[in-house]
Write a protein that holds these residues in place. Structure first.
Motif, PDB file in Angstrom:
ATOM      1  N   ALA B  27       0.837  -1.202   0.000  1.00  0.00           N
ATOM      2  CA  ALA B  27       0.000   0.000   0.000  1.00  0.00           C
ATOM      3  C   ALA B  27       0.873   1.254   0.000  1.00  0.00           C
ATOM      4  O   ALA B  27       0.600   2.223  -0.729  1.00  0.00           O
ATOM      5  CB  ALA B  27      -0.924  -0.008   1.211  1.00  0.00           C
ATOM      6  N   ILE B  28       1.946   1.227   0.799  1.00  0.00           N
ATOM      7  CA  ILE B  28       2.850   2.386   0.848  1.00  0.00           C
ATOM      8  C   ILE B  28       3.513   2.596  -0.515  1.00  0.00           C
ATOM      9  O   ILE B  28       3.585   3.713  -1.024  1.00  0.00           O
ATOM     10  CB  ILE B  28       3.929   2.194   1.949  1.00  0.00           C
ATOM     11  N   VAL B  29       3.990   1.490  -1.126  1.00  0.00           N
ATOM     12  CA  VAL B  29       4.647   1.599  -2.435  1.00  0.00           C
ATOM     13  C   VAL B  29       3.664   2.152  -3.479  1.00  0.00           C
ATOM     14  O   VAL B  29       4.006   3.024  -4.276  1.00  0.00           O
ATOM     15  CB  VAL B  29       5.208   0.230  -2.888  1.00  0.00           C
ATOM     16  N   THR B  30       2.431   1.661  -3.437  1.00  0.00           N
ATOM     17  CA  THR B  30       1.436   2.115  -4.412  1.00  0.00           C
ATOM     18  C   THR B  30       1.127   3.599  -4.224  1.00  0.00           C
ATOM     19  O   THR B  30       1.052   4.364  -5.183  1.00  0.00           O
ATOM     20  CB  THR B  30       0.130   1.305  -4.261  1.00  0.00           C
ATOM     21  N   LEU B  31       0.993   3.998  -2.965  1.00  0.00           N
ATOM     22  CA  LEU B  31       0.670   5.398  -2.664  1.00  0.00           C
ATOM     23  C   LEU B  31       1.817   6.320  -3.077  1.00  0.00           C
ATOM     24  O   LEU B  31       1.618   7.327  -3.767  1.00  0.00           O
ATOM     25  CB  LEU B  31       0.414   5.524  -1.153  1.00  0.00           C
ATOM     26  N   ALA B  32       3.040   5.972  -2.653  1.00  0.00           N
ATOM     27  CA  ALA B  32       4.186   6.837  -2.929  1.00  0.00           C
ATOM     28  C   ALA B  32       4.600   6.759  -4.394  1.00  0.00           C
ATOM     29  O   ALA B  32       5.047   7.752  -4.967  1.00  0.00           O
ATOM     30  CB  ALA B  32       5.365   6.450  -2.038  1.00  0.00           C
ATOM     31  N   LEU B  40       0.027  14.426  -5.076  1.00  0.00           N
ATOM     32  CA  LEU B  40       0.950  13.333  -4.773  1.00  0.00           C
ATOM     33  C   LEU B  40       1.936  13.140  -5.913  1.00  0.00           C
ATOM     34  O   LEU B  40       3.125  12.936  -5.703  1.00  0.00           O
ATOM     35  CB  LEU B  40       0.160  12.032  -4.580  1.00  0.00           C
ATOM     36  N   HIS B  41       1.424  13.211  -7.126  1.00  0.00           N
ATOM     37  CA  HIS B  41       2.273  13.014  -8.289  1.00  0.00           C
ATOM     38  C   HIS B  41       3.387  14.050  -8.343  1.00  0.00           C
ATOM     39  O   HIS B  41       4.561  13.730  -8.549  1.00  0.00           O
ATOM     40  CB  HIS B  41       1.441  13.064  -9.579  1.00  0.00           C
ATOM     41  N   ASP B  46      10.150  13.313  -8.642  1.00  0.00           N
ATOM     42  CA  ASP B  46      11.560  12.958  -8.866  1.00  0.00           C
ATOM     43  C   ASP B  46      11.853  11.552  -8.345  1.00  0.00           C
ATOM     44  O   ASP B  46      12.608  10.797  -8.965  1.00  0.00           O
ATOM     45  CB  ASP B  46      12.473  13.975  -8.175  1.00  0.00           C
ATOM     46  N   THR B  47      11.231  11.208  -7.219  1.00  0.00           N
ATOM     47  CA  THR B  47      11.406   9.868  -6.660  1.00  0.00           C
ATOM     48  C   THR B  47      10.918   8.811  -7.647  1.00  0.00           C
ATOM     49  O   THR B  47      11.574   7.797  -7.883  1.00  0.00           O
ATOM     50  CB  THR B  47      10.610   9.734  -5.347  1.00  0.00           C
ATOM     51  N   ARG B  48       9.765   9.062  -8.244  1.00  0.00           N
ATOM     52  CA  ARG B  48       9.192   8.085  -9.189  1.00  0.00           C
ATOM     53  C   ARG B  48      10.073   7.906 -10.415  1.00  0.00           C
ATOM     54  O   ARG B  48      10.294   6.792 -10.873  1.00  0.00           O
ATOM     55  CB  ARG B  48       7.802   8.546  -9.620  1.00  0.00           C
TER      56      ARG B  48
END
Lengths: 234, 56
Positions: B27-32, B40-41, B46-48
């Motif tokens: 859930a955390i991975v999906t959210l972040a 959020l996007h 940059d992380t994504r």
């Protein structure tokens, strides 16, 4: 068990996430910012001589943007750590002994599942690069991660040729099916920037995942010992 | 018999704990990493990209 995975995973994920964020800011972010200059029209490709030197001067710290990156990278690695520690717990539950140093192999397996295998079809995307429709890529991404992780798990712990064959099939399937590709290429940045970005993203990912695996195994064992001691003294 | 039942119950509570932790992690991975809400996007942008997630 719940507490053991949660505490160990949080420690490992937070520590590895901070290192990952640092590596990302030092090695990946400058290339990303350079690509954004091309995306925004600040630089053009192909360009006159000297543009590489001009582009190389990007960088510097943007407190809000970089702070959010640190926050989200740490969060992301905490999520990875919980899943990885849960996988270690599952293995331990089935009688496999986890040694701290083996964490390295667990971490590399995680990197292959979550970063390398998807990158084989959908390489790390430079801002502005052309890509297929986001939902299609996301479905392929999730499918590839799940199939690769399951395949590696079977290859590592499965017995017999059927299991091994199934492992190979699972790892190969997403790439035989093929990732969704863009209809046309329209990226504004030079290929040099794109390939450097992909290499940097994968390189920092490998380093961070290797560290994550080691820390996850270390904390898994440490939390186990701590809980045993508490149970004994209670 | 009782010991056997107890170890079976322990094993199944362990499995539930493992599944729950894996679910929280996912859930955390999906959210972040994947949620498309615009705030959020932008925050995780940059992380994504660095993590190699499909972003745009």
């Amino acid at each position: 068990m719940f507490q053991r995975i949660l505490v160990g995973g949080l420690f490992a994920g937070f520590a590895a996430g901070l290192i990952a964020a640092l590596l990302q800011l030092v090695f990946v972010q400058p290339v990303l910012l350079q690509a954004e200059l091309y995306e925004g029209g600040g630089l053009a490709y192909p360009a006159a001589a000297g543009s590489a030197a001009a582009a190389a001067e990007t960088g510097g710290i943007e407190p809000l943007r970089d702070g959010l990156s640190v926050l989200f990278t740490t969060l992301l690695y905490t999520g990875y750590a919980l899943v990885l520690t849960a996988a270690m717990a599952l293995a331990a539950e089935r009688g496999i002994r986890i040694i701290a140093r083996q964490g390295l192999v667990w971490g590399i397996a995680g990197f292959v599942s979550v970063q390398l295998a998807p990158a084989f079809g959908v390489p790390p995307e430079l801002p502005g690069s052309a890509a297929a429709e986001i939902d299609l890529r996301r479905v392929w991404w999730f499918g590839t991660v799940a199939a690769t992780a399951a395949g590696i798990g079977l290859a590592a712990f499965g017995r017999g040729w059927t299991m091994r064959g199934l492992a190979v099939a699972l790892i190969l399937a997403p790439h035989v099916i093929g990732a969704p590709q863009p209809a046309s290429f329209a990226g504004p940045a030079p290929p040099e920037v794109g390939s450097l970005f992909a290499a940097r993203a994968l390189g920092t990912g490998l380093a961070s995942w290797a560290l994550l695996g080691l820390l996850a195994a270390y904390f898994w064992i440490r939390e186990g010992k701590r809980m045993e001691n508490t149970a004994r003294t209670a | 018999m009782i010991a056997q039942t107890r170890s079976r119950v322990l094993a199944s509570t362990n499995l539930v704990a493992i599944a729950l932790c894996a679910f929280i992690g996912l859930a955390i991975v999906t959210l972040a990493g994947h949620a498309q809400t615009s705030a959020l996007h932008d925050a995780a942008h940059d992380t994504r990209h660095a993590a190699g997630f499909p972003c745009h």
